[in-house]
Design a protein around this motif. Structure first.
Motif, mmCIF file in Angstrom:
data_model
loop_
_atom_site.group_PDB
_atom_site.id
_atom_site.type_symbol
_atom_site.label_atom_id
_atom_site.label_comp_id
_atom_site.label_asym_id
_atom_site.label_seq_id
_atom_site.Cartn_x
_atom_site.Cartn_y
_atom_site.Cartn_z
ATOM 1 N N TYR A 393 5.064 -2.184 0.514
ATOM 2 C CA TYR A 393 5.518 -3.183 1.190
ATOM 3 C C TYR A 393 6.997 -2.914 1.541
ATOM 4 C CZ TYR A 393 1.268 -5.040 -0.635
ATOM 5 O OH TYR A 393 -0.029 -5.181 -0.960
ATOM 6 N N ALA A 394 7.388 -1.685 1.790
ATOM 7 C CA ALA A 394 8.925 -1.468 1.709
ATOM 8 C C ALA A 394 9.812 -1.761 2.987
ATOM 9 C CB ALA A 394 9.290 -0.069 1.305
ATOM 10 N N GLY A 395 9.224 -2.269 4.041
ATOM 11 C CA GLY A 395 9.969 -2.572 5.182
ATOM 12 C C GLY A 395 10.840 -1.184 5.490
ATOM 13 N N CYS A 419 9.025 5.332 -0.759
ATOM 14 C CA CYS A 419 8.805 4.004 0.099
ATOM 15 C C CYS A 419 7.714 4.419 0.842
ATOM 16 C CB CYS A 419 10.154 3.626 0.532
ATOM 17 S SG CYS A 419 11.470 3.439 -0.319
ATOM 18 N N SER A 420 6.974 3.101 1.049
ATOM 19 C CA SER A 420 5.680 3.112 2.001
ATOM 20 C C SER A 420 5.643 1.586 2.612
ATOM 21 C CB SER A 420 4.541 3.563 1.370
ATOM 22 O OG SER A 420 4.122 2.623 0.391
ATOM 23 N N ASP A 421 5.132 1.662 3.776
ATOM 24 C CA ASP A 421 4.802 0.454 4.598
ATOM 25 C C ASP A 421 4.286 1.156 5.649
ATOM 26 O OD1 ASP A 421 4.541 -2.380 5.462
ATOM 27 O OD2 ASP A 421 6.771 -2.750 5.069
ATOM 28 N N GLU A 422 3.444 -0.147 6.394
ATOM 29 C CA GLU A 422 2.442 0.408 7.538
ATOM 30 C C GLU A 422 3.229 0.359 8.835
ATOM 31 O OE1 GLU A 422 -0.773 -2.592 8.016
ATOM 32 O OE2 GLU A 422 0.567 -4.080 7.281
ATOM 33 N N ASN A 423 4.505 -0.222 8.957
ATOM 34 C CA ASN A 423 4.921 -0.209 10.452
ATOM 35 C C ASN A 423 5.643 1.012 10.650
ATOM 36 O OD1 ASN A 423 6.592 -0.547 12.625
ATOM 37 N ND2 ASN A 423 7.555 -2.423 12.002
ATOM 38 N N PRO A 424 4.957 1.747 11.557
ATOM 39 C CA PRO A 424 5.441 3.304 12.126
ATOM 40 C C PRO A 424 6.807 3.310 12.442
ATOM 41 C CG PRO A 424 3.879 2.316 13.801
ATOM 42 C CD PRO A 424 3.884 1.331 12.754
ATOM 43 N N SER A 425 7.454 2.198 12.838
ATOM 44 C CA SER A 425 8.953 2.286 13.140
ATOM 45 C C SER A 425 9.942 2.353 11.793
ATOM 46 C CB SER A 425 9.261 0.838 13.909
ATOM 47 O OG SER A 425 8.268 0.602 14.913
ATOM 48 N N ASN A 426 9.467 2.016 10.609
ATOM 49 C CA ASN A 426 10.247 2.141 9.546
ATOM 50 C C ASN A 426 10.767 3.345 9.312
ATOM 51 O OD1 ASN A 426 9.971 -0.655 9.368
ATOM 52 N ND2 ASN A 426 8.178 -0.442 8.004
ATOM 53 N N PRO A 427 10.216 4.616 9.381
ATOM 54 C CA PRO A 427 10.562 5.780 8.810
ATOM 55 C C PRO A 427 12.097 6.069 9.535
ATOM 56 C CG PRO A 427 8.582 5.930 8.985
ATOM 57 C CD PRO A 427 8.634 4.727 9.582
ATOM 58 N N ARG A 428 12.223 5.824 10.619
ATOM 59 C CA ARG A 428 13.251 6.260 11.602
ATOM 60 C C ARG A 428 14.432 5.621 10.836
ATOM 61 N NH1 ARG A 428 12.524 5.588 17.584
ATOM 62 N NH2 ARG A 428 12.055 3.647 17.208
ATOM 63 N N ILE A 506 8.154 -1.270 -7.226
ATOM 64 C CA ILE A 506 8.714 -2.368 -6.756
ATOM 65 C C ILE A 506 7.645 -2.636 -5.497
ATOM 66 C CG2 ILE A 506 10.508 -3.620 -5.231
ATOM 67 C CD1 ILE A 506 12.146 -1.086 -6.589
ATOM 68 N N VAL A 507 7.381 -4.169 -5.530
ATOM 69 C CA VAL A 507 6.570 -4.737 -4.417
ATOM 70 C C VAL A 507 7.084 -6.030 -3.639
ATOM 71 C CG1 VAL A 507 4.169 -3.824 -5.391
ATOM 72 C CG2 VAL A 507 5.034 -6.262 -6.025
ATOM 73 N N ASP A 508 7.095 -5.983 -2.374
ATOM 74 C CA ASP A 508 7.476 -7.302 -1.641
ATOM 75 C C ASP A 508 6.540 -7.592 -0.591
ATOM 76 O OD1 ASP A 508 8.997 -9.277 -0.555
ATOM 77 O OD2 ASP A 508 10.549 -7.969 0.310
ATOM 78 N N PRO A 509 5.286 -8.112 -0.968
ATOM 79 C CA PRO A 509 4.266 -8.237 -0.125
ATOM 80 C C PRO A 509 4.522 -9.420 0.733
ATOM 81 C CG PRO A 509 3.815 -9.280 -2.317
ATOM 82 C CD PRO A 509 5.045 -8.503 -2.222
ATOM 83 N N PRO A 510 3.623 -9.429 1.820
ATOM 84 C CA PRO A 510 3.950 -10.556 2.839
ATOM 85 C C PRO A 510 3.460 -11.977 2.169
ATOM 86 C CG PRO A 510 1.918 -9.227 3.370
ATOM 87 C CD PRO A 510 2.735 -8.675 2.403
ATOM 88 N N ARG A 511 3.480 -13.062 2.646
ATOM 89 C CA ARG A 511 3.065 -14.311 2.284
ATOM 90 C C ARG A 511 1.622 -14.233 1.326
ATOM 91 N NH1 ARG A 511 5.884 -19.188 3.216
ATOM 92 N NH2 ARG A 511 7.110 -17.942 4.709
ATOM 93 N N LYS A 512 0.810 -13.628 2.080
ATOM 94 C CA LYS A 512 -0.568 -13.613 1.352
ATOM 95 C C LYS A 512 -0.623 -12.909 -0.047
ATOM 96 C CE LYS A 512 -2.137 -9.730 4.091
ATOM 97 N NZ LYS A 512 -2.962 -8.914 4.807
ATOM 98 N N GLY A 513 0.577 -12.062 -0.338
ATOM 99 C CA GLY A 513 0.458 -11.568 -1.803
ATOM 100 C C GLY A 513 -0.219 -10.024 -1.610
ATOM 101 N N LEU A 514 -0.432 -9.670 -2.750
ATOM 102 C CA LEU A 514 -0.898 -8.282 -3.088
ATOM 103 C C LEU A 514 -2.374 -8.074 -2.231
ATOM 104 C CD1 LEU A 514 0.177 -7.489 -6.703
ATOM 105 C CD2 LEU A 514 1.524 -6.948 -4.580
ATOM 106 N N GLU A 515 -2.493 -6.828 -1.755
ATOM 107 C CA GLU A 515 -3.948 -6.497 -1.509
ATOM 108 C C GLU A 515 -4.609 -6.200 -2.766
ATOM 109 O OE1 GLU A 515 -3.683 -2.909 1.426
ATOM 110 O OE2 GLU A 515 -1.559 -3.367 1.510
ATOM 111 N N ASP A 516 -5.947 -6.534 -2.309
ATOM 112 C CA ASP A 516 -7.058 -6.713 -3.570
ATOM 113 C C ASP A 516 -7.077 -5.272 -4.386
ATOM 114 O OD1 ASP A 516 -7.589 -9.325 -3.149
ATOM 115 O OD2 ASP A 516 -9.393 -8.702 -1.961
ATOM 116 N N GLU A 517 -7.041 -4.170 -3.538
ATOM 117 C CA GLU A 517 -6.891 -2.944 -4.183
ATOM 118 C C GLU A 517 -5.831 -2.741 -5.023
ATOM 119 O OE1 GLU A 517 -9.131 -2.708 -0.226
ATOM 120 O OE2 GLU A 517 -7.318 -3.697 -1.193
#
Length: 604
Positions: A393-395, A419-428, A506-517
């Motif tokens: 959840y790195a942003g 680092c990883s996150d799902e937004n494809p705009s982040n790596p740039r 290091i985790v910084d998840p959204p308001r709903k918290g960590l994914e179950d997996e």
């Protein structure tokens, strides 16, 4: 005057004009040589010129031309996309490795005396009471979520697995009371801290839709927009920008979006302050599907804003959102159109005096960067020197990059950071940040690192093509880079081996918290028979037998939703994973609101 002299004079004028074009000073040059300066109109990213007497709206014409333009996609077909999505920044250049501005002094914001003063300080906002943004105008620490957090971390269920209780032989069975374990910090001033604001738009009057717009939050208990022109928690540059917007929408007759009739254009605005320059990146969210549908109203508003406050704007964007729901932004990156200015805002990394963080309106950014700088420094200080770190959840990589810079400064550099996150705009953004750091920090050869696709000046349209082609989930080309980024959800990142070999997560998840997996993996017991590897390509056992976080010894959890944190903490502490809680600190990043960011350090 002879015919020869007249010809010579014309040639001189043409020469001056040619020089002016080369230097980008056409209008002053035309005035200098005595030629008529034509009327100018701004549309999107281009400056259109129409001769006197020709009143046709060239801005609308040009915008339609750009919006209807077709370009080839990677698949060889055609796709329609506005020209504004084709704008490119200059290639990212290596920044000087010397000192740069330091905005947040850790010692000045993280000490008991200052913290006590801020907890007792009054905000003194004239909008308090009717505005839904704040629940406290003074005593900002006296909010319900803080009291709930103090009681939770002092509860018997948590004390059983608290490091201080276990090592000091304390009684873990206690009555419901605050035992002082949960510390509360106000990491920034209680006024002027908000450097990002997303505001709703409403008509200035009910009698005429084109009387201009008001900007604010919904009144408490209603869907009526309350204008907040003098909000005390806004950065001064945001209030200045809002004043310009009110005046500009009134002058240009810009109509606000009406939910009942779905008429009008302007729905929301987003304002982001680049702290080193005090300039504002403005996003105008328009009730339209395509950029051409915003004209000529958008072009007129942009021109008026640039005329009224020429030195205020870092950049201007239009986001087209004609959706029915209340989402401010649509998920499709093709809805974003840069109208002027640079794509990226730069903010200094919180530690040391080297390195920059890069943000764009398409990426997540904290509303209080001054305060988050302090939290990020605390995260960096909690990571042991020489660690191998995985950040989920790195942003844009703010926490990981701060840690990388801090430990290099301390002389105990990280082995690597993934680092990883799902937004494809982040790596740039991440790639530009890496290039801004000294080579001794990143350990990268920039000459080869620039070859990655994220750093080739990719346009927003090309980014959309990448997403549609399903090519957005790969890590940087070199699996052994010291700092790398993968576009993936947290669960996907674990299953692709991002945490293999890592001793810190290091985790910084959204308001709903960590994914179950993710939570299930962290709750698994240590598998002594699982071989130590740092890459999924080296695994010799089946994926369903792998504990993807087997080597992790420290979990650093940054939470923006206390209910989810309490749920996840309970599962971690009661699991077979062997976790104990070493510290829990609450950060009032948004003084006045009933919200707290919590930093928890778990070890095993």
């Amino acid at each position: 005057m002879s015919e020869r002299h007249r010809l010579d004079q014309r040639w001189c004028r043409l020469l001056f004009l040619f020089c002016g074009i080369l230097l980008g000073t056409v209008e002053p040059t035309l005035a200098l040589v005595g030629m008529v300066v034509p009327r100018t109109r701004v549309s999107g990213t281009s400056l259109h010129v129409s001769n006197k007497g020709k009143r046709k709206d060239s801005a609308t014409k040009a915008a339609r031309k750009y919006a209807d333009a077709t370009v080839k996609t990677n698949g060889g077909g055609k796709s329609s996309r506005p020209r504004s999505t084709q704008m490119r920044d200059a290639p990212a250049k290596s920044l000087p490795s010397g000192p740069r501005v330091v905005l947040t002094r850790y010692a000045a914001n993280r000490n008991d005396r200052v913290n006590k003063e801020r907890l007792a300080e009054s905000i003194g906002c004239e909008h308090f009471g009717s505005c839904s943004g704040c629940v406290r105008d003074d005593q900002v620490g006296s909010v319900d979520v803080i009291q709930s957090a103090k009681l939770y971390f002092s509860s018997t269920a948590v004390r059983k697995k608290r490091h201080d209780v276990l090592t000091q032989g304390l009684d873990w069975a206690v009555e419901d009371q605050d035992d002082g374990f949960y510390q509360v910090v106000v990491p920034s001033a209680v006024r002027g801290w908000r450097t990002q604001a997303k505001l709703a738009v409403a008509p200035k009057s009910s009698s005429w839709a084109r009387d201009g717009c008001e900007f604010g939050l919904y009144q408490r208990g209603t869907h009526d927009v309350l204008a907040i022109p003098s909000c005390e928690v806004h950065h001064p540059a945001i209030n200045r920008a809002l004043d310009a917007l009110r005046l500009a929408t009134a002058k240009t007759g810009t109509a606000a979006f009406a939910k009942d009739t779905r008429d009008g254009g302007l729905r929301y605005v987003q304002l982001q302050v680049e702290r080193p320059t005090q300039k504002v990146s403005l996003t105008l969210v328009w009730n339209a599907e395509l950029l051409k549908e915003t004209q000529p109203a958008l072009a007129r508003l942009v021109k008026e804003l640039q005329t009224r406050e020429p030195d205020l704007w870092h950049s201007m964007w239009c986001h087209c959102n004609n959706g029915i729901g209340n989402n401010i932004f649509a998920r499709n990156p093709r809805r974003w159109h840069r109208l002027s200015g640079m794509e990226y805002m730069r903010e200094p990394i919180a530690v040391g005096n080297q390195g920059w963080l890069y943000f764009s309106p398409l990426t997540f950014r904290q509303g209080n960067l001054d305060g988050f700088d302090v939290l990020a420094t605390d995260v960096a200080r909690a990571v042991p020197g020489g660690s191998k770190v995985c950040e989920l959840y790195a942003g844009v990589g703010l926490l990981g990059l701060t840690t990388l810079a801090h430990l290099a400064k301390e002389g105990t550099p990280l082995e690597w950071i993934r680092c990883s996150d799902e937004n494809p705009s982040n790596p740039r953004c991440f790639q530009r940040s890496i290039e801004s750091l000294p080579l001794e920090v990143t350990g990268l050869d920039r000459r080869t690192n620039r070859k990655s696709k994220e750093d080739q000046g990719m346009t927003l349209a090309e980014l959309a093509d990448l997403i549609e082609a399903g090519e957005s989930s790969s890590r940087s080309e070199n699996d052994m880079e010291k700092a790398s980024y993968m576009v993936a959800t947290a669960a996907q990142a674990l299953q692709r081996g991002e945490a293999l070999g890592a001793d810190v997560i290091i985790v910084d998840p959204p308001r709903k918290g960590l994914e179950d997996e993710v939570l299930e993996s962290l709750c698994q017991p240590y598998k002594a028979d699982q071989p130590y590897v740092e890459s999924v390509n080296l695994l010799t056992i089946a994926d369903d037998k792998v504990n993807w976080t087997n080597d992790v010894e420290t979990l650093i959890y940054v939470s923006c939703g206390f209910d989810a944190l309490a749920r996840d903490s309970q599962r971690l502490l009661s699991s077979a994973g062997g976790w104990t809680l070493h510290s829990a600190t609450g950060y009032l990043l948004f003084p006045g609101s009933d919200h707290v960011e919590t930093l928890c350090i778990f070890k095993r």
